[in-house]
Write an enzyme that holds these catalytic residues in place. Structure first.
Site, PDB file in Angstrom:
ATOM      1  CG  HIS A  96      -4.998   5.948   5.935  1.00  0.00           C
ATOM      2  ND1 HIS A  96      -5.698   5.246   5.175  1.00  0.00           N
ATOM      3  CD2 HIS A  96      -6.057   6.981   6.513  1.00  0.00           C
ATOM      4  CE1 HIS A  96      -7.205   5.774   5.180  1.00  0.00           C
ATOM      5  NE2 HIS A  96      -7.218   6.746   5.884  1.00  0.00           N
ATOM      6  CG  ASP A 270      -5.470   8.737   3.278  1.00  0.00           C
ATOM      7  OD1 ASP A 270      -5.334   8.001   1.860  1.00  0.00           O
ATOM      8  OD2 ASP A 270      -6.616   9.006   3.826  1.00  0.00           O
TER       9      ASP A 270
END
Length: 371
Positions: A96, A270
């Protein structure tokens, strides 16, 4: 190949990146698996079970990283692990990077090759590794939202199912992908009044079919978002673009007009989140309040149910892991385009276009197998 499995050190992260069945497959294929002692305990897997499957136990993460050619994790490396990264190491995990520029820089500086679970993409079929964790997070989002709507936890005191003679709670889900659909399943089963917003009308047809018309669907535009956000009791952010930062769809001004004591659970936090006021939180301190609205921004939601999540995740990662171990990195990405799409960092360069744009760095993509 030597495969290393360290213990996850992200706050309240109890998952592990391999299970005994995966260890057995790897060792039977002629590979060596080294696991940090205690790595599986949070998921209910003992050291003895790993050893019985053929793994070797090491005492520290430092030893695991040093011994391994390929390190598999669940979550992104934490700052305490940056020093273990090195040139030539292959890393396979969730990254991420769109919202983690410092991590992207650390990976580039180390010389590691990093493959991100969340950008492994099969053409026409989506994101196979992200999917099971999205299923878990989508279902959990309603459960967690319902919990925080309780008055003792700061919520407005609404029972989402309602009772006879009292209106049901209103849930708004922005995004009709895997997270959104799974949230809608649970929300409708609870008896809440559910609205799903998306830009893809084909997804609405699917939702109508599987939920027998019990969920309202609306086209995503500023008017519909504004009208539904201010009326909802629980807002679930379920927007995702592979590798990219999530677009902001709910502004700070709009949050200020939500009901006091309403709850936001932004599953996309995220990747930056689709709510302007969201920021990352942890399982030990999951909620904060902005303008009277509770914000839940835990970045590793599936870690709260590690037994379920670990087995769901390793069901889909193990075949890719075997391919990387059996073929090596170069041949694996040549033979499997989905693995090629998963490569985010290689030899000090960002290789995924959406990630590069999100972190504001130059992209140096790897050549496609057919080029």
């Amino acid at each position: 190949m030597i495969i290393g499995v360290p213990t996850e050190i992200k706050e309240n992260e109890y998952r592990v990146s391999v299970v005994p069945a995966g260890v057995k497959e790897l060792t039977e294929a002629g590979h060596r698996v080294v696991i940090e002692a205690g790595a599986g305990l949070g998921s209910g897997i003992t050291d003895g079970e790993f050893e019985e499957a053929g793994a070797e136990l090491l005492e520290s993460a430092e030893e695991v990283f040093a011994a391994a050619e390929l390190v598999i994790k669940v979550k992104e490396p934490r700052p305490a692990e940056y020093g273990y990264l090195r040139d030539g190491l292959l890393l396979f995990t969730f990254l991420h990077l769109a919202a983690e520029k410092k991590l992207a820089k650390a990976l580039m500086d180390s010389g590691v090759t990093a493959i991100a679970y969340e950008t492994v993409e099969v053409e026409g079929e989506g994101l196979p590794i992200l999917r099971p964790m999205s299923e878990v997070a989508g279902r959990l989002s309603v459960q967690l939202g319902a919990h925080h709507l309780l008055k003792p936890y700061g919520g407005e005191g609404v029972l989402l199912s309602g009772v006879p003679g009292v209106e049901h709670g209103k849930i708004l889900i922005i995004g009709a992908g895997t997270v959104g659909v799974n949230a809608a399943r649970v929300a409708s089963a609870l008896g809440a009044e559910v609205t799903v917003i998306d830009v893809d009308t084909n997804k609405f047809t699917y939702i109508e079919d599987i939920l027998d018309g019990r969920v309202k669907t609306l086209m995503s535009n500023s008017y519909n978002i504004e009208e539904t956000v201010v009326e909802c009791d629980l807002l679930i952010g379920a927007v995702h673009t592979p590798g990219a930062r999530t677009p902001t769809l709910v502004t700070k001004e709009l949050v200020s007009r939500m009901k006091k004591g309403s709850v936001i659970v932004d599953v996309a936090v995220d990747q930056g989140g689709c709510v302007e006021t969201i920021r990352p939180t942890t399982h030990s301190d999951p909620v904060y309040v902005v303008d009277g609205v509770l914000h839940y921004g835990v970045t590793n939601m599936p870690g709260a149910v590690p037994r379920t999540s670990t087995f769901a995740l390793t069901n889909v990662t193990t075949p890719y892991l075997l391919k990387l171990a059996n073929l090596g990195f170069a041949r694996a990405i040549k033979e499997d385009p989905s693995l090629l799409s998963g490569v985010n960092v290689h030899k000090g360069k960002i290789t995924h276009p959406a990630v590069a744009e999100a972190v504001g760095m130059e992209c140096d993509p790897l050549p496609s197998p057919n080029s």
